[in-house]
Design a protein around this motif. Structure first.
Motif, PDB file in Angstrom:
ATOM      1  N   THR A  93       0.839  -1.210   0.000  1.00  0.00           N
ATOM      2  CA  THR A  93       0.000   0.000   0.000  1.00  0.00           C
ATOM      3  C   THR A  93       0.870   1.256   0.000  1.00  0.00           C
ATOM      4  O   THR A  93       0.600   2.212  -0.733  1.00  0.00           O
ATOM      5  N   THR A  94       1.905   1.237   0.833  1.00  0.00           N
ATOM      6  CA  THR A  94       2.761   2.417   0.959  1.00  0.00           C
ATOM      7  C   THR A  94       3.385   2.788  -0.388  1.00  0.00           C
ATOM      8  O   THR A  94       3.346   3.949  -0.797  1.00  0.00           O
ATOM      9  N   SER A 124       0.861   6.478   5.860  1.00  0.00           N
ATOM     10  CA  SER A 124       1.213   6.242   4.453  1.00  0.00           C
ATOM     11  C   SER A 124       0.217   6.880   3.492  1.00  0.00           C
ATOM     12  O   SER A 124       0.482   6.954   2.294  1.00  0.00           O
ATOM     13  N   ASN A 174      -7.642   1.724  10.263  1.00  0.00           N
ATOM     14  CA  ASN A 174      -6.848   0.669  10.904  1.00  0.00           C
ATOM     15  C   ASN A 174      -6.836   0.820  12.420  1.00  0.00           C
ATOM     16  O   ASN A 174      -6.378  -0.070  13.127  1.00  0.00           O
TER      17      ASN A 174
HETATM   18  N1  PMP Z   1      -3.065   2.056   5.121  1.00  0.00           N
HETATM   19  C1  PMP Z   1      -3.666   1.436   6.137  1.00  0.00           C
HETATM   20  C2  PMP Z   1      -5.089   1.790   6.461  1.00  0.00           C
HETATM   21  C3  PMP Z   1      -2.960   0.484   6.884  1.00  0.00           C
HETATM   22  O1  PMP Z   1      -3.563  -0.139   7.905  1.00  0.00           O
HETATM   23  C4  PMP Z   1      -1.627   0.169   6.541  1.00  0.00           C
HETATM   24  C5  PMP Z   1      -0.818  -0.847   7.321  1.00  0.00           C
HETATM   25  N2  PMP Z   1      -0.953  -0.769   8.717  1.00  0.00           N
HETATM   26  C6  PMP Z   1      -1.043   0.828   5.453  1.00  0.00           C
HETATM   27  C7  PMP Z   1      -1.803   1.756   4.771  1.00  0.00           C
HETATM   28  C8  PMP Z   1       0.350   0.573   5.034  1.00  0.00           C
HETATM   29  O2  PMP Z   1       0.493  -0.717   4.516  1.00  0.00           O
HETATM   30  P1  PMP Z   1       1.929  -1.308   4.196  1.00  0.00           P
HETATM   31  O3  PMP Z   1       2.764  -1.098   5.402  1.00  0.00           O
HETATM   32  O4  PMP Z   1       1.656  -2.747   3.914  1.00  0.00           O
HETATM   33  O5  PMP Z   1       2.453  -0.581   3.004  1.00  0.00           O
END
Ligand code: PMP
Length: 404
Positions: A93-94, A124, A174
């Motif tokens: 996602t990041t 992020s 989250n």
């Molecule tokens: N967005 C949300 C809502 C998340 O919960 C998270 C991970 N906690 C992220 C983005 C980031 O995901 P990642 O670390 O897998 O890139």
């Protein structure tokens, strides 16, 4: 419904003991455990198929490429995208959001423009936009939330303006588990011709997703939160938008021709996929998607909703329990504080009792600031959690409470 005992057998780690107690893993919002099927598929690919994708004429390279591209099709089907060329593989996602912030910023954002994010975003979905705004002289505007953690939709409608270039909002918080009314968010933005990015990191593991029905312009998620491997994620984008965006990184794969005078770029989705992709992880992700699809996303949703309701009821019985977030519009995440016990102390002592929860700001410092707290304890559920595990959590919190 599915057979939870049988499901749990697919996840070897759930048999582990921690400090001589059965592991109760309630940190699924951070990452999920992996079923045997995913790990075995990846081991098999390394042992029997491994070769770099796209560039080879030889048998193994073709086979690895076929697996990699079949995985893209699996993702397309899973989120109901129109075309596989709208599925970009990233590290998570990041990286998906950083890609979009760079490319969208380069193409469409100018001085004085505005980007909208919500108060409940993960870092992020804040920091990449801040960085882009700084580069472009644009401004970040924030959609407020109510005390019980719901988006203020009236304020949102007011914030949309001639200057707004993009709306970036999480599907599910989250921290609070709030399920945002993303269809309304998108509809209001589209009335003004403004595109929307949905951060699906916390929704994809828990509910069926249809990006065409939502009509979102971009959608990001991580493989490791949906029972797949780390190091792989997805950015979905409507083809009409992706065609207009410049590449994020340069290198192999993303080019058509390279001359020192001028380089031309590859077609979608490869224009955004410089370098060797993590083709073993993309295959692992596809196997994870097949796994949850076979269980049924509707069944997973029903199981987790029942578990979250039960957990909320049981936790509310504890003295001085403070649960954050809305009571309905709620997904498989519960954030709480107990009396004056510091979340770090509570988390550490729960760990000693075999219970894995997350503590702290959950990469959402602005949200903590809005709630007037430093952090919370967060229990987050997955398809393999049981009511017995919820009971263990509740009993352990009571034990810790007695120690204080
Ligand atoms: N967005 C949300 C809502 C998340 O919960 C998270 C991970 N906690 C992220 C983005 C980031 O995901 P990642 O670390 O897998 O890139």
């Amino acid at each position: 419904m599915y057979d939870i005992t049988k499901v749990r057998e697919d996840f070897p780690i759930l048999q582990r003991k921690i400090y001589n107690r059965p592991l109760v893993y309630l940190d699924n919002g951070a990452t999920t455990q992996k079923p045997r099927q995913v790990v075995e598929a990846m081991v098999d690919e390394y042992y029997n198929v491994n070769a770099n994708v796209h560039r080879g004429v030889h048998f193994l390279s073709q086979q690895a490429t076929d697996l990699h591209e079949a995985s893209r099709e699996t993702v397309r089907r899973f989120i109901h995208a129109r075309s596989a060329s709208e599925i970009l593989f990233t590290r998570g996602t990041t990286e998906s959001i950083n890609l979009l912030a760079f490319s969208f910023g380069e193409a469409f954002v100018h001085e004085g423009d505005e980007i909208l994010v919500s108060t409940m975003e993960h870092h992020s979905n804040i920091v990449p936009w801040q960085m882009m705004c700084q580069r472009k002289g644009a401004r970040l505007k924030v959609i407020p939330i109510s005390d019980d953690g719901l988006l203020d939709m009236e304020a949102y409608a007011q914030l949309l303006s001639e200057q707004t270039r993009l709306v970036c909002c999480t599907h599910v918080s989250n921290v609070l588990g709030t399920v945002n009314p993303v269809a309304d968010i998108i509809r209001l933005a589209h009335q003004r011709g403004i595109p929307v990015l949905i951060d699906g990191a916390q929704s994809v593991p828990h509910m069926p997703i249809d990006v065409q029905a939502l009509d979102c312009d971009f959608f990001a998620f991580s493989g490791h939160k949906v029972y797949g491997p780390t190091g792989v994620g997805v950015l979905y984008g409507k083809e009409t938008w992706l065609e207009q965006l410049p590449p994020y990184q340069g290198g192999g794969e993303m080019i058509k021709t390279v001359r020192f005078e001028k380089t031309t770029y590859n077609d979608l989705p490869y224009k955004f996929e410089a370098g060797t992709p993590d083709y073993v992880a993309t295959h692992g992700l596809a196997v994870a998607i097949d796994y949850v699809t076979a269980l049924g996303m509707d069944n997973i949703l029903a199981h987790e909703q029942q578990l979250t309701r039960y957990a909320t009821q049981q936790l509310q019985q504890i003295d001085n329990m403070r649960i954050f977030g809305p009571t309905d519009h709620h997904d498989a995440v519960i954030s709480f504080l107990v009396g004056h016990i510091h979340p770090l102390d509570l988390g550490t002592l729960l760990d000693r009792l075999g219970i894995a929860v997350r503590t702290g700001h959950h990469c959402a410092e602005p949200l903590m600031h809005r709630l007037g707290i430093e952090g919370t304890v967060r229990a987050s559920f997955a398809l393999y959690n049981t009511t017995a595990e919820v009971d263990a959590l509740v009993a352990s919190i009571r034990r810790v409470q007695q120690m204080f």
